[in-house]
Design a protein around this motif. Sequence first.
Motif, PDB file in Angstrom:
ATOM      1  N   THR A 107      -1.686 -35.270  18.889  1.00  0.00           N
ATOM      2  CA  THR A 107      -2.191 -36.202  19.420  1.00  0.00           C
ATOM      3  C   THR A 107      -2.488 -37.147  19.154  1.00  0.00           C
ATOM      4  N   VAL A 108      -4.393 -36.858  18.209  1.00  0.00           N
ATOM      5  CA  VAL A 108      -4.915 -37.864  17.374  1.00  0.00           C
ATOM      6  C   VAL A 108      -4.056 -38.853  16.313  1.00  0.00           C
ATOM      7  N   ALA A 109      -3.300 -37.672  15.731  1.00  0.00           N
ATOM      8  CA  ALA A 109      -2.297 -38.497  14.248  1.00  0.00           C
ATOM      9  C   ALA A 109      -1.868 -39.418  15.398  1.00  0.00           C
ATOM     10  N   GLN A 110      -0.888 -38.963  16.909  1.00  0.00           N
ATOM     11  CA  GLN A 110      -0.274 -40.249  16.932  1.00  0.00           C
ATOM     12  C   GLN A 110      -1.216 -40.838  17.662  1.00  0.00           C
ATOM     13  N   ALA A 111      -2.362 -40.925  17.920  1.00  0.00           N
ATOM     14  CA  ALA A 111      -3.260 -42.070  18.503  1.00  0.00           C
ATOM     15  C   ALA A 111      -3.513 -43.134  17.574  1.00  0.00           C
TER      16      ALA A 111
END
Length: 176
Positions: A107-111
């Motif tokens: 999720t952090v990488a996508q964000a």
Amino acid sequence: MLSLLASGDAPSLLDTLGVSIPVVVLQIVIFVTTFLVLSNGLFARVLRRMQEREEEVRTAQKAVDHDRAELAKVGQEYQDQLAKIDRSAYEQAQSRVREAMASAASTVAQAQEQAKKEVDIALAGVAAEKNQARATLREDVTRLTLEVVEKVLETKLDPAVHGGVVRKFVSERAST
């Protein structure tokens, strides 16, 4: 009493005490007969029943010992099963924590990727606005320069003819 003993015709000691030999013998015979009857009849049964009871107690004690051993074995199996369940629950919890960490990282990488895209789009928009502002500024500078030159020279200049020269001049000055 001593005087009776000193004289020779004194009654015997057993007579003095009131003991009769035939009665004593009869009592001994009754006692022995009673003892033999009781020992063969009552005492033998009581003794046999006591031995049976002792055997029952020994059997019960063995059963209790066996049950205690079985209980200890079952208790150990229960503890082992609890430990196994605890390990399984811990492993499942750790697995879920790892999954959550991986999901959070994803999720952090996508964000971050989305933020980078948005920043790139914003930078492209800023660059486009900057270029548009420069073009507008050049046009304004060109127009103002033409107006200033017209006022200084007091002649009317044609923007189509003279505007290209002023634009070239402004572009040269802007790049230096």
